[in-house]
Design an enzyme around this catalytic site. Structure first.
Site, PDB file in Angstrom:
ATOM      1  N   TYR A 149       0.842  -1.203   0.000  1.00  0.00           N
ATOM      2  CA  TYR A 149       0.000   0.000   0.000  1.00  0.00           C
ATOM      3  C   TYR A 149       0.880   1.257   0.000  1.00  0.00           C
ATOM      4  O   TYR A 149       0.663   2.183  -0.786  1.00  0.00           O
ATOM      5  CB  TYR A 149      -0.930  -0.032   1.213  1.00  0.00           C
ATOM      6  N   LYS A 153       1.123   4.199  -2.965  1.00  0.00           N
ATOM      7  CA  LYS A 153       0.825   5.615  -2.714  1.00  0.00           C
ATOM      8  C   LYS A 153       2.071   6.487  -2.953  1.00  0.00           C
ATOM      9  O   LYS A 153       1.947   7.637  -3.392  1.00  0.00           O
ATOM     10  CB  LYS A 153       0.261   5.804  -1.304  1.00  0.00           C
TER      11      LYS A 153
END
Ligand code: NAP
Length: 244
Positions: A149, A153
């Site tokens: 994750y 990002k």
């Protein structure tokens, strides 16, 4: 400060739940014509029931061909919010190829593809536009079990800066918002345990998680002409977490 999007067409991805859903409704309240993109038809049905002027598009954004087919005739878009994402949490040593590919497909590849489709139209019309990519504080700070994750990002942040560089000459602004935890379905996945939540809130100077409204308001500002000279920024909506 009053924001109006009357006469503008906005496209929001991941508009079925959480931040994207509230954003789509807020944009419609501000006068925008809204196209809501997500992959669960039932969410779109209930969204249109809540706000009949919203145009629903059901597609899995991880699928390049299906996304191209779903959006190729979308028409002129002035405001784009790439909000859809998934959070597959696991310890670094247990990350699988599937989880990696699914996360990068939705969180990064779809941002690039949907932005290309929309920005090509903006460039051709010479009308400019504003794009907001929904990133996270996790792009800039390591969080346990968030290897993939965080990496997606981080990719969104730098993709945004390159988009700002290349699209700026066409008066297309591109920015991110980088929220701390928000207790949506995604937020609850990682932070429902009060003890674990405390380890995060104790590092946030304002002492709380963000509300959906905090994130929506920041996105509305970046979409609006109130931020006309702002492009290429990553705006923390994190109560000060990243500053400390
Ligand atoms: P959410 O409640 O889980 O909603 C995500 C939305 O995106 C859902 O409607 C989901 O549809 C849709 N979506 C996911 N994968 C998709 C796909 N392959 N194709 C089409 N639509 C898809 O998440 P949220 O908390 O509102 O998060 C919104 C954004 O904020 C994300 O970019 C997230 O990374 C970011 N963010 C969230 C937090 C947090 O703590 N919540 C913190 C920082 C940043 P389905 O339900 O049908 O999958």
């Amino acid at each position: 400060m009053e924001i109006s999007f009357t006469g503008k067409h906005a496209l929001v991805t991941g508009a079925g739940k959480g931040i994207g859903r509230d954003l789509a409704l807020a944009l419609a309240r501000c006068g925008a014509k809204v196209t809501a993109v997500t992959r669960t038809q039932a969410d779109l049905n209930s969204l249109v029931q809540e706000c009949a002027s919203i145009t629903p598009v059901c597609v899995d954004l991880a699928d390049w061909g299906a996304t191209e087919a779903a959006l190729k005739d979308i028409g002129p878009i002035d405001l784009l919010v790439n909000n859809a994402a998934c959070a597959n949490l696991q310890p670094f040593l247990e990350v699988t190829q599937d989880q990696f590919e699914q996360s990068f497909s939705v969180n990064v590849k779809a941002v690039l593809q949907v932005s290309q489709i929309v920005a090509r139209g903006m460039k051709a019309r010479g009308s400019g536009g504003s794009i907001v990519n929904v990133s996270s504080q996790a792009s800039q700070c390591a969080l346990r079990d968030h290897a993939v994750y965080c990496a997606t990002k981080g990719a969104v942040d730098i993709l945004t800066k390159v988009m700002a560089l290349e699209l700026g000459p066409y008066q297309i602004r591109v920015n991110t918002v980088n929220p701390t935890v928000v207790m949506t379905q995604m937020g609850r996945l990682g932070w429902s345990d009060p003890e674990k939540a405390k380890t995060m809130t104790s590092r946030i100077p304002l002492g709380r998680f963000a509300e959906v409204e905090d994130v929506v308001n920041s996105i509305l500002f970046l979409l609006s002409d109130k931020s006309n000279m702002i492009t290429g920024v990553t705006l923390p909506v994190d109560g000060g977490f990243l500053a400390c």
